[in-house]
Design a protein around this motif. Structure first.
Motif, mmCIF file in Angstrom:
data_model
loop_
_atom_site.group_PDB
_atom_site.id
_atom_site.type_symbol
_atom_site.label_atom_id
_atom_site.label_comp_id
_atom_site.label_asym_id
_atom_site.label_seq_id
_atom_site.Cartn_x
_atom_site.Cartn_y
_atom_site.Cartn_z
ATOM 1 N N VAL A 192 46.834 42.405 42.723
ATOM 2 C CA VAL A 192 46.328 42.039 41.386
ATOM 3 C C VAL A 192 44.805 41.822 41.400
ATOM 4 N N HIS A 193 44.226 41.639 42.603
ATOM 5 C CA HIS A 193 42.775 41.469 42.715
ATOM 6 C C HIS A 193 42.082 42.791 43.055
ATOM 7 N N HIS A 194 40.805 42.883 42.687
ATOM 8 C CA HIS A 194 40.023 44.089 42.988
ATOM 9 C C HIS A 194 39.800 44.232 44.498
ATOM 10 N N GLY A 195 40.012 45.430 45.028
ATOM 11 C CA GLY A 195 39.802 45.693 46.453
ATOM 12 C C GLY A 195 38.329 45.899 46.773
ATOM 13 N N ASP A 196 37.526 44.860 46.525
ATOM 14 C CA ASP A 196 36.061 45.001 46.605
ATOM 15 C C ASP A 196 35.530 45.277 48.013
ATOM 16 N N GLY A 197 36.124 44.645 49.033
ATOM 17 C CA GLY A 197 35.608 44.813 50.397
ATOM 18 C C GLY A 197 35.765 46.236 50.899
ATOM 19 N N VAL A 198 36.906 46.847 50.607
ATOM 20 C CA VAL A 198 37.162 48.224 51.059
ATOM 21 C C VAL A 198 36.273 49.185 50.259
ATOM 22 N N GLU A 199 36.179 48.942 48.950
ATOM 23 C CA GLU A 199 35.328 49.784 48.099
ATOM 24 C C GLU A 199 33.884 49.783 48.616
ATOM 25 N N GLU A 200 33.365 48.576 48.855
ATOM 26 C CA GLU A 200 31.972 48.452 49.307
ATOM 27 C C GLU A 200 31.750 49.107 50.664
ATOM 28 N N ALA A 201 32.707 48.959 51.572
ATOM 29 C CA ALA A 201 32.552 49.517 52.919
ATOM 30 C C ALA A 201 32.383 51.038 52.886
ATOM 31 N N LYS B 11 43.661 43.038 37.772
ATOM 32 C CA LYS B 11 43.261 42.278 36.590
ATOM 33 C C LYS B 11 41.744 42.174 36.625
ATOM 34 N N TYR B 12 41.124 42.479 35.479
ATOM 35 C CA TYR B 12 39.668 42.428 35.407
ATOM 36 C C TYR B 12 39.242 41.497 34.287
ATOM 37 N N ASP B 13 38.545 40.450 34.678
ATOM 38 C CA ASP B 13 37.916 39.547 33.728
ATOM 39 C C ASP B 13 36.760 38.915 34.482
ATOM 40 N N PRO B 14 35.553 39.479 34.288
ATOM 41 C CA PRO B 14 34.430 39.121 35.160
ATOM 42 C C PRO B 14 34.123 37.630 35.182
ATOM 43 N N PRO C 71 40.847 48.627 35.522
ATOM 44 C CA PRO C 71 40.862 47.235 35.090
ATOM 45 C C PRO C 71 41.983 46.971 34.091
ATOM 46 N N LEU C 72 42.762 45.918 34.324
ATOM 47 C CA LEU C 72 43.933 45.630 33.482
ATOM 48 C C LEU C 72 43.890 44.186 32.993
ATOM 49 N N ASN C 73 44.770 43.880 32.057
ATOM 50 C CA ASN C 73 44.892 42.511 31.570
ATOM 51 C C ASN C 73 46.280 41.947 31.884
#
Ligand code: TV7
Ligand code: CA
Ligand code: ZN
Length: 396
Positions: free
Chosen positions: A182-191, A205-208, A238-240
């Motif tokens: 449910v969380h953004h896979g930010d670490g893998v994306e950034e790598a 789920k996206y809600d900045p 991004p989902l709600n």
């Protein structure tokens, strides 16, 4: 046991180490490594281990950890003393480095062992794929997608996924990373922001302003600098709150089939975070095991070698049910699992499910009342259109 037999024509491997399950983040912390005990218990009760190659994994070595992480960070992780517990949530040690020691990423006894065991399991899974000794490798102890090169983040200290994908890249030209936590896979994306050999796709789920980590907008597709080969290779969905099985499956199949067609991956790394299930302590989606596992089934049917990682998941009995079912999907025996009633021993009687002919619990049995669905179909269509446009820039 249900007379489960090995799948025909392909190999499934299961990578596990009992060392991981014994660690504790702290009494009130949502991450409970013992959910792995429940998962393993179900997998063996159903006899699924007879249909897989089972490997006891080892801890990742220092050299393996620094294939992605900085030496400074790994050295610190290996030397830092555990904090006194219970942690003061309002006043975590502010002077600790690398984002360690706060309430999300506490310093607990045996932390280094926990991290290197998770890394070791995922790396072993990747090695089996590279050696063509496994078609689907399962590593439920991995999936810690937020960890950065020199920083802990969101319950993640070592990014076992990045380490495993780096291993896959030794043999496979292109790797598709898919993340249904449910969380953004930010670490893998950034790598892999600057690589055109890894495409990352996260559903979240996206809600900045209110939901961790606050990144992963539809328009974020990798830095679009002129000479960045990795541009357009990050896909975000991004989902709600309240998304249903039907919508999620619809989106997943449309997004992933386009990615596969354009990018032509030689391996898939699928993070199966179970906090996207209904009734999760942190997530607020309406997904059932059916919808969640349909992602695994869809990827399996692509016939591309795949690793299944764990990840989030904060209502342990739901996590175990999903990951055991997804293990059954991997070996192609999910009907056998679905046709038996599972009553967890530890669940209080009022929480036991009355199956009533149904094979898996319904949304009402899990939640009482489903979450309000804040995902209009129009928004989902826009997402699919945006992804189609992004993929015009991608060539295999
Ligand atoms: C992959 N949400 C990891 C998901 C990481 C989410 C967060 C908590 C949380 C931490 C606790 C706790 C919690 C009930 C929930 C901005 C903050 C707000 C800490 C209280 N209860 C994965 C990380 C996320 C720790 N962090 O993707 C100890 O919730 O939102 C935040 C950051 C600052 C810190 N505070 C929360 O699933 C594995 N943390 C209770 C005790
Ligand atoms: Ca995700
Ligand atoms: Zn998560």
């Amino acid at each position: 046991e249900l007379g489960i037999t090995a799948p025909k024509g392909y190999d499934v491997s299961f990578h596990y180490n009992v060392q991981m399950e014994k660690h504790h983040f702290g009494q009130t912390h949502p991450m409970k490594p013992w959910r792995l005990v429940l998962t393993k218990g179900l997998v063996t009760s159903y006899g699924m281990h007879h249909a897989m190659k089972n490997y006891t994994t080892r801890a990742a070595t220092y050299d393996e950890l620094v294939s992605f992480h900085s030496q400074d960070y790994v050295n610190f992780l290996g030397s830092v003393a555990p904090q006194p517990t219970p942690l003061d949530v309002d006043n975590p040690n502010p002077d600790l480095r690398f984002n360690l020691g706060g309430s999300d990423c506490p310093l607990f006894e045996g932390l280094y062992d926990y991290c290197s065991q998770s890394g070791g399991a995922s790396l072993d899974a990747a090695r089996k794929l590279c050696a063509k000794q496994s078609d689907i490798a399962v590593a439920w102890g991995g999936g810690l997608h937020h960890a950065k090169r020199s920083e802990a983040s969101g319950f993640c200290y070592i990014n076992d996924i990045v380490i495993a994908i780096l291993q896959l890249l030794r043999v496979h030209k292109r790797v598709l990373y898919i993340d249904i936590d449910v969380h953004h896979g930010d670490g893998v994306e950034e790598a892999f922001f600057s690589s055109d050999r890894v495409m990352t796709v996260s559903f979240h789920k996206y809600d900045p302003h209110t939901f961790f980590p606050g990144t992963g907008a539809l328009e974020d597709n990798g830095p679009k600098s002129e000479h960045n080969p990795g541009a357009h290779h990050a896909i975000n969905v991004p989902l709600n709150d309240g998304i249903t099985d039907e919508q999620y499956q619809w989106l997943f199949e449309r997004v992933i089939s386009q990615c596969v067609q354009k990018f032509q991956p030689e391996a898939i790394a699928l993070q199966c975070g179970a906090d996207s299930l209904a009734g999760d302590r942190l997530g607020k989606f309406n997904l059932l095991v059916q919808g969640h596992s349909s992602c695994v089934d869809f990827c399996k049917k692509l016939g591309i070698p795949m690793i299944l990682f764990g990840g989030g998941g904060y209502t342990p009995r739901n996590v175990a049910r999903a990951w055991a079912y997804e293990t059954a999907v991997a070996i192609g025996q999910e009907e056998k699992m679905a046709s038996t009633v599972y009553i967890p021993d530890h669940a209080p009687y009022r929480q036991r499910f009355e199956y009533d002919g149904h094979l898996l619990p319904s949304i009402e049995q899990i939640l009482g009342e489903p979450r309000q669905n804040r995902n209009p179909q129009k928004k989902l269509l826009e997402i699919v259109q945006h992804v189609t446009e992004q993929l015009r820039f991608v060539a295999a």
